[in-house]
Design a protein around this motif. Structure first.
Motif, PDB file in Angstrom:
ATOM      1  N   SER A  40       0.817  -1.089   0.136  1.00  0.00           N
ATOM      2  CA  SER A  40      -0.208  -0.086   0.077  1.00  0.00           C
ATOM      3  C   SER A  40       0.933   1.045   0.046  1.00  0.00           C
ATOM      4  O   SER A  40       2.019   1.132   0.305  1.00  0.00           O
ATOM      5  CB  SER A  40      -0.949   0.096   1.217  1.00  0.00           C
ATOM      6  OG  SER A  40      -0.021   0.059   2.254  1.00  0.00           O
ATOM      7  N   ALA A  47      -4.444  -3.326   0.853  1.00  0.00           N
ATOM      8  CA  ALA A  47      -5.624  -3.724   1.302  1.00  0.00           C
ATOM      9  C   ALA A  47      -6.092  -4.978   0.700  1.00  0.00           C
ATOM     10  O   ALA A  47      -6.743  -5.821   1.513  1.00  0.00           O
ATOM     11  CB  ALA A  47      -6.620  -2.446   1.173  1.00  0.00           C
ATOM     12  N   GLU A  48      -5.935  -5.058  -0.531  1.00  0.00           N
ATOM     13  CA  GLU A  48      -6.344  -6.465  -1.301  1.00  0.00           C
ATOM     14  C   GLU A  48      -5.853  -7.642  -0.654  1.00  0.00           C
ATOM     15  O   GLU A  48      -5.771  -8.574  -1.428  1.00  0.00           O
ATOM     16  CB  GLU A  48      -6.513  -6.114  -2.790  1.00  0.00           C
ATOM     17  CG  GLU A  48      -7.499  -4.989  -3.083  1.00  0.00           C
ATOM     18  CD  GLU A  48      -6.659  -3.819  -3.069  1.00  0.00           C
ATOM     19  OE1 GLU A  48      -5.646  -3.612  -2.534  1.00  0.00           O
ATOM     20  OE2 GLU A  48      -7.560  -2.822  -3.626  1.00  0.00           O
ATOM     21  N   GLY A  57     -10.991  -5.116   0.308  1.00  0.00           N
ATOM     22  CA  GLY A  57     -10.043  -5.260   1.583  1.00  0.00           C
ATOM     23  C   GLY A  57     -10.628  -6.201   2.689  1.00  0.00           C
ATOM     24  O   GLY A  57     -10.029  -6.474   3.604  1.00  0.00           O
ATOM     25  N   THR A  58     -11.947  -6.571   2.542  1.00  0.00           N
ATOM     26  CA  THR A  58     -12.527  -7.343   3.665  1.00  0.00           C
ATOM     27  C   THR A  58     -12.651  -8.694   3.365  1.00  0.00           C
ATOM     28  O   THR A  58     -12.152  -9.266   2.554  1.00  0.00           O
ATOM     29  CB  THR A  58     -14.260  -6.807   3.774  1.00  0.00           C
ATOM     30  OG1 THR A  58     -14.797  -7.057   2.483  1.00  0.00           O
ATOM     31  CG2 THR A  58     -14.049  -5.187   3.851  1.00  0.00           C
TER      32      THR A  58
END
Length: 220
Positions: A44, A74-75, A137-138
């Motif tokens: 990031s 985040a991914e 990102g979740t």
């Protein structure tokens, strides 16, 4: 430096993604490659076309960051889930690339599935699933991606873009570009009328044909 060749290759691939026509600027995209139980990812905080090998974190499959001067993108949650699935099922996919291009985002924001409108879709698995929309990102988007990629080498993430797998980074990039091209082809066809879609039987025939060389199954 741990996995230095892989970190260099991730940077080179990230630059190719950033240079692709229609690609979103900045950090919009994530590249990763697995060697054994270790994964190199883009970080990031750095644009894809400005990455250096030391920027790229190295993670274990249990989500521990082992090395790298920047935090994972985040991914990373999605990429690590896909890598674990591939490793657990002895799948030959070792590289994952996610990117947002104009055409993949456009299709993923409208369709529930990208139908096969060209025989090259067979090499990705046929029709391409579009996941439900979930915040990037979740864990939810990671779960949706793993499900959509079952038996497929590409998927579309609703309102985010596309993700592709490959046996190495070059193959994953080729699959991502094919996904983008299939999206663009569908969009162009839909401007004229209702696109003709290949059936499952036709896709099966294409896969059978692909097992032969240039001569095909019935030259003689």
């Amino acid at each position: 430096m741990l996995l230095e060749p892989e970190r260099r290759d991730v940077c080179l691939t990230a630059r190719s993604v950033a240079a692709s026509a229609g690609a979103a600027p900045g950090e919009t995209g994530t590249v990763s490659v697995r060697r054994g139980d270790l994964v190199v990812l883009t970080p990031s905080g750095v644009a894809l076309d400005q990455l250096q090998p030391a920027d790229c974190p190295v993670m274990s499959l249990d989500d521990r960051v082992l090395e790298g001067r920047r935090e994972p993108a985040a991914e990373a949650t999605l990429h690590m889930a896909v890598h674990r699935q591939a490793a657990d099922h002895d799948r030959d996919a070792t590289a994952v690339i996610g990117a947002a291009t104009v055409d993949t985002v456009a299709v993923s924001s409208v369709l529930d599935e990208l139908p096969p409108v060209h025989h090259r879709a067979a090499s990705l698995g046929g029709a391409i699933a579009v996941t439900p929309y979930t915040t990037y990102g979740t864990g939810d988007i990671a779960d949706h991606a793993v499900k959509a990629l079952k038996g497929r080498d590409a998927a579309l993430l609703a309102d985010h873009g596309g993700v592709a797998l490959g046996r190495d980074l070059a193959h994953a990039l080729e699959n991502l570009r094919l996904l983008d091209w299939l999206c663009a082809t569908y969009l162009r066809a839909a401007q004229i009328g209702r696109p003709r879609v290949l059936t499952e039987d036709e896709l099966a025939e294409i896969r059978h044909r692909d097992t032969y060389g240039w001569a095909g199954p019935d030259l003689f």
